[in-house]
Design a protein around this motif. Sequence first.
Motif, mmCIF file in Angstrom:
data_model
loop_
_atom_site.group_PDB
_atom_site.id
_atom_site.type_symbol
_atom_site.label_atom_id
_atom_site.label_comp_id
_atom_site.label_asym_id
_atom_site.label_seq_id
_atom_site.Cartn_x
_atom_site.Cartn_y
_atom_site.Cartn_z
ATOM 1 N N THR A 1 0.707 -1.013 0.001
ATOM 2 C CA THR A 1 0.208 -0.028 0.011
ATOM 3 C C THR A 1 0.669 1.257 -0.013
ATOM 4 O O THR A 1 0.710 2.212 -0.906
ATOM 5 C CB THR A 1 -0.909 -0.016 1.374
ATOM 6 O OG1 THR A 1 -1.695 -1.183 1.324
ATOM 7 C CG2 THR A 1 -1.671 1.179 1.247
ATOM 8 N N GLU A 2 1.746 1.510 0.921
ATOM 9 C CA GLU A 2 2.681 2.427 0.930
ATOM 10 C C GLU A 2 3.520 2.896 -0.313
ATOM 11 O O GLU A 2 3.804 3.900 -0.785
ATOM 12 C CB GLU A 2 3.763 2.258 1.999
ATOM 13 C CG GLU A 2 3.231 2.237 3.357
ATOM 14 C CD GLU A 2 2.126 3.357 3.952
ATOM 15 O OE1 GLU A 2 2.422 4.461 3.206
ATOM 16 O OE2 GLU A 2 1.296 3.382 4.561
ATOM 17 N N VAL A 3 3.868 1.680 -1.003
ATOM 18 C CA VAL A 3 4.497 1.689 -2.212
ATOM 19 C C VAL A 3 3.427 2.190 -3.574
ATOM 20 O O VAL A 3 3.914 3.117 -4.163
ATOM 21 C CB VAL A 3 5.058 0.236 -2.895
ATOM 22 C CG1 VAL A 3 5.543 0.310 -4.167
ATOM 23 C CG2 VAL A 3 6.027 -0.261 -1.899
ATOM 24 N N LEU B 1 -10.890 -1.027 -4.131
ATOM 25 C CA LEU B 1 -10.819 -2.157 -3.348
ATOM 26 C C LEU B 1 -12.171 -3.028 -3.449
ATOM 27 O O LEU B 1 -13.178 -2.248 -3.709
ATOM 28 C CB LEU B 1 -10.619 -1.460 -2.119
ATOM 29 C CG LEU B 1 -9.384 -0.773 -2.029
ATOM 30 C CD1 LEU B 1 -9.197 0.672 -2.069
ATOM 31 C CD2 LEU B 1 -8.646 -1.122 -0.299
ATOM 32 N N PRO B 2 -11.964 -4.139 -2.773
ATOM 33 C CA PRO B 2 -13.249 -5.095 -2.617
ATOM 34 C C PRO B 2 -13.988 -3.992 -1.612
ATOM 35 O O PRO B 2 -13.285 -3.421 -0.691
ATOM 36 C CB PRO B 2 -12.868 -6.275 -2.066
ATOM 37 C CG PRO B 2 -11.258 -6.578 -2.477
ATOM 38 C CD PRO B 2 -10.831 -4.951 -2.495
ATOM 39 N N GLU B 3 -15.176 -4.380 -1.544
ATOM 40 C CA GLU B 3 -16.129 -3.576 -0.586
ATOM 41 C C GLU B 3 -15.736 -3.756 0.901
ATOM 42 O O GLU B 3 -15.658 -2.922 1.943
ATOM 43 C CB GLU B 3 -17.621 -3.882 -0.692
ATOM 44 C CG GLU B 3 -18.531 -3.027 -0.020
ATOM 45 C CD GLU B 3 -19.142 -1.862 -0.781
ATOM 46 O OE1 GLU B 3 -19.496 -0.930 0.033
ATOM 47 O OE2 GLU B 3 -19.043 -1.798 -1.953
ATOM 48 N N GLU C 1 -9.875 2.352 8.697
ATOM 49 C CA GLU C 1 -8.475 2.191 9.078
ATOM 50 C C GLU C 1 -7.708 2.500 7.402
ATOM 51 O O GLU C 1 -6.805 3.126 7.582
ATOM 52 C CB GLU C 1 -8.360 0.759 9.183
ATOM 53 C CG GLU C 1 -6.557 0.609 9.608
ATOM 54 C CD GLU C 1 -6.376 -0.893 10.020
ATOM 55 O OE1 GLU C 1 -5.045 -1.387 10.309
ATOM 56 O OE2 GLU C 1 -7.465 -1.620 10.248
ATOM 57 N N PHE C 2 -8.072 1.925 6.268
ATOM 58 C CA PHE C 2 -7.557 2.143 5.076
ATOM 59 C C PHE C 2 -7.466 3.586 4.664
ATOM 60 O O PHE C 2 -6.594 4.408 4.277
ATOM 61 C CB PHE C 2 -8.132 1.548 4.074
ATOM 62 C CG PHE C 2 -7.411 1.756 2.705
ATOM 63 C CD1 PHE C 2 -6.361 0.817 2.477
ATOM 64 C CD2 PHE C 2 -7.930 2.495 1.750
ATOM 65 C CE1 PHE C 2 -5.629 1.275 1.123
ATOM 66 C CE2 PHE C 2 -7.184 2.845 0.788
ATOM 67 C CZ PHE C 2 -6.075 2.183 0.070
ATOM 68 N N ALA D 1 -3.289 10.093 6.327
ATOM 69 C CA ALA D 1 -2.044 10.366 7.004
ATOM 70 C C ALA D 1 -0.732 10.798 5.913
ATOM 71 O O ALA D 1 -0.030 11.488 6.203
ATOM 72 C CB ALA D 1 -1.700 9.263 7.767
ATOM 73 N N ARG D 2 -0.970 9.858 4.721
ATOM 74 C CA ARG D 2 -0.104 10.318 3.663
ATOM 75 C C ARG D 2 -0.263 11.396 2.990
ATOM 76 O O ARG D 2 0.701 12.363 2.399
ATOM 77 C CB ARG D 2 -0.190 9.094 2.528
ATOM 78 C CG ARG D 2 0.586 9.478 1.198
ATOM 79 C CD ARG D 2 2.213 9.294 1.916
ATOM 80 N NE ARG D 2 2.910 9.495 0.628
ATOM 81 C CZ ARG D 2 3.148 10.704 0.123
ATOM 82 N NH1 ARG D 2 2.937 11.707 0.479
ATOM 83 N NH2 ARG D 2 4.035 10.559 -1.013
ATOM 84 N N PHE D 3 -1.639 12.038 2.654
ATOM 85 C CA PHE D 3 -1.697 13.301 1.755
ATOM 86 C C PHE D 3 -2.344 14.418 2.628
ATOM 87 O O PHE D 3 -2.704 15.375 2.251
ATOM 88 C CB PHE D 3 -2.750 12.890 0.733
ATOM 89 C CG PHE D 3 -2.036 11.845 -0.160
ATOM 90 C CD1 PHE D 3 -0.990 12.076 -0.857
ATOM 91 C CD2 PHE D 3 -2.559 10.561 -0.368
ATOM 92 C CE1 PHE D 3 -0.345 11.435 -1.859
ATOM 93 C CE2 PHE D 3 -1.942 9.736 -1.109
ATOM 94 C CZ PHE D 3 -0.842 10.135 -1.881
#
Length: 327
Positions: A229-231, A250-252, A258-259, A265-267
């Motif tokens: 995911t981080e990649v 993503l699958p439902e 959490e995702f 947190a990244r953006f």
Amino acid sequence: MSEPGWFEEGARVAVLTAEPIGRPLDYRAPEGGCFSGAFVEVPLGPRKVLGVVWGPGEGGFDAAKLRAVNRVFDVPPMRDELRVFLERMAEYTMTPLPQVLRLATRAPGLGDPPGMRKIYRLGDREPSRMTDARARVLEVLEEHGGAGFYLSELAHLAGVTTQVVKGLVKTGALIEAEVPRDQPFPRLDPARPGKALSEAQTAAAEALRAGSGAYSTTLLKGVTGSGKTEVYLEAVAECLRKGRQALVLLPEIALSSEFLSRVEARFGARPGEWHSGVTQSERRRLWKACGAGEVQLVVGARSSLFLPFRDLGLIVVDEEHDSSYKQ
């Protein structure tokens, strides 16, 4: 000379609807004309239904018998790329085109004005009686430069009840105002640093970034917890830096808070969401924002592939820890 794809008022236009008819129907272009791809409302029997201007009408019968398009919705027309995609999908899956169009028009109330919602801002008076609770409310607003907050949001930030906020309105210390419910999506910052990557992860992220700008397909494979995911979020960041939109499928069951928190947190802000838990008003808001290019990143279930993106530069298909990337 008229623009390509433009139909003057009264011209024959073919309109495809999601109704089980099997083909576009001819109508007369409305007052003011319309573009090919325009989302329109047309009469169909006694009903009014949503449709898309699919091209010029076929003709073959008296134009005087044609019914006119009722109105053109104030949203960007469907792009040619999406129309071709829908036609190819219909052919490949042997599905009637109107049924496929339904997947791309799941935004009820396109012609409805956005609902209104109350926000609370600083007023121009001091309350006659100050309390600790009231002071905390005023401090929150002052710390945010006078920005407006929803009632529950302001009460939560100040640690008070909603009655305290409403009490300040009566004193004139706060102003209650109405704003459109469809607020702009917050901007994501691709320059924010992500998590530290290992040497192998860095090489994978670099390969994904290098593939941007032209069509390519990359398979990223790794065991659970290997940092896939981080990649691929680094590939998303590269896409956003170029001013293009990105989509993560993503699958439902994987569309968890959490995702979404990891993405935030990244953006620095939450992405647009499209899944079964999204309200109808939020669906309409995101659908319009995609077409206008106002939402940078969408995280959603498979059906989000049919959103009317204005400039989609990256698709990530994340399937239960085995992910592929199309750019």
